[in-house]
Scaffold this active site. Sequence first.
Site, PDB file in Angstrom:
ATOM      1  CE1 TYR A 101      -3.779   2.642   0.870  1.00 20.09           C
ATOM      2  CE2 TYR A 101      -1.804   3.552   1.960  1.00 20.09           C
ATOM      3  CZ  TYR A 101      -3.279   3.736   1.615  1.00 20.09           C
ATOM      4  OH  TYR A 101      -3.850   4.688   1.534  1.00 20.09           O
ATOM      5  CD  GLU A 189      -5.974   4.203  -0.996  1.00 17.83           C
ATOM      6  OE1 GLU A 189      -5.940   4.506   0.266  1.00 17.83           O
ATOM      7  OE2 GLU A 189      -7.059   3.974  -1.516  1.00 17.83           O
TER       8      GLU A 189
END
Length: 377
Positions: A101, A189
């Site tokens: 991530y 993101e």
Amino acid sequence: MRLHEHQAKKVFKDFGISTPEGKVVNDPDDAEKIAEEINSPVVVKAQIQVGSRGKAGGIKFAEDPKDARKKAKEILGKKISGIKVKKVLVEEALNIEKEYYVGFTLDRGSGKPVAIISSRGGVDIEEVAEKTPESIAKEELDPIWPLHDFKARKLAFKGNIRKEAIQEVSRIAQTLYKIFTDKDATLAEINPLVLTEQNQLLAADAVLNIDNNALFKQPELAELREETEEDPLIRKAHEYGFDYVRLDGNVGVVGNGAGLVMTTLDLIDYFGGKPANFLDVGGGAGSATVENALDLVFQDPNVDVVLFNIFGGITKCDEVARGINEAIEGRELPVPLLVRLAGTNYKEGLKVLNDEKLRVVSDLEDAVKEVVKLAGE
């Protein structure tokens, strides 16, 4: 403004972040053709601007072109969170070795960007923070400076990125931060950033939210806005001028002031409930504003009970009470409504409220406990 996944991936790719091969289509036959061109198993992904697509059946894997056509037909036209799927992204399925991530957002308390890197990608980062906080590296950044190489590597190391991937993950993080700043984003993101069995790092998903107030500086992104594709409740909230976020629970929340609303959400969660939304009507909300807010939250099909929590300051509780009465006058309430008033003119407000149609609770914790109980029932 939230970009679709395929739009965000185009921006990422233009800046040098690798993404899977794929194309957007709106017809099952075209999905089959794209799968033939890719010539490998594919994933068919609904292109809508809401989260949890996978849980709602909006992401499906296909072994071959005919299967891709079948999966596209299942997804196209499907409604997810009240939004009809009109387009799907057909892209190559990846041989996943590891999922990471990488993301950047804003800390509104400090007024600074925040970098987040984790070795646990592919799941909600909030869940990772709760269950395995040691696998997350988080740091506030000085907006004057770019994300320097040493800091990116430090974050990757603290986020438990495997040693051989640290340098490339750091490069991607630096690029993503440049996108975040150059495009006036509020969120950038990659979840997951996939390390393939072929030792490639690819953005398997992409999120890019642009500050609405900065769209005049981003004309090429502003042109991508598709209001008809947005959540209809969010679109209506924008028309009303509300700060509104749709969540995945069934307790509707209306309040005046972000802090008060956030506190209410936290209490609902603490007592075992799940909020359906964040809705801040702002300070000095008049009766028309209050009426619009209730009209909005009553339209959410996921809402089973509503808590209207007002603390009067600039906002006068008696005026809010009149707005609530106007909103419920002559209509059958679709769900139970609880009202908590405190602050300026709250006694006058309590006298005004039509308590035949709603419940008035003076203590906030008692109000939250009651709405959680009703929502559970």
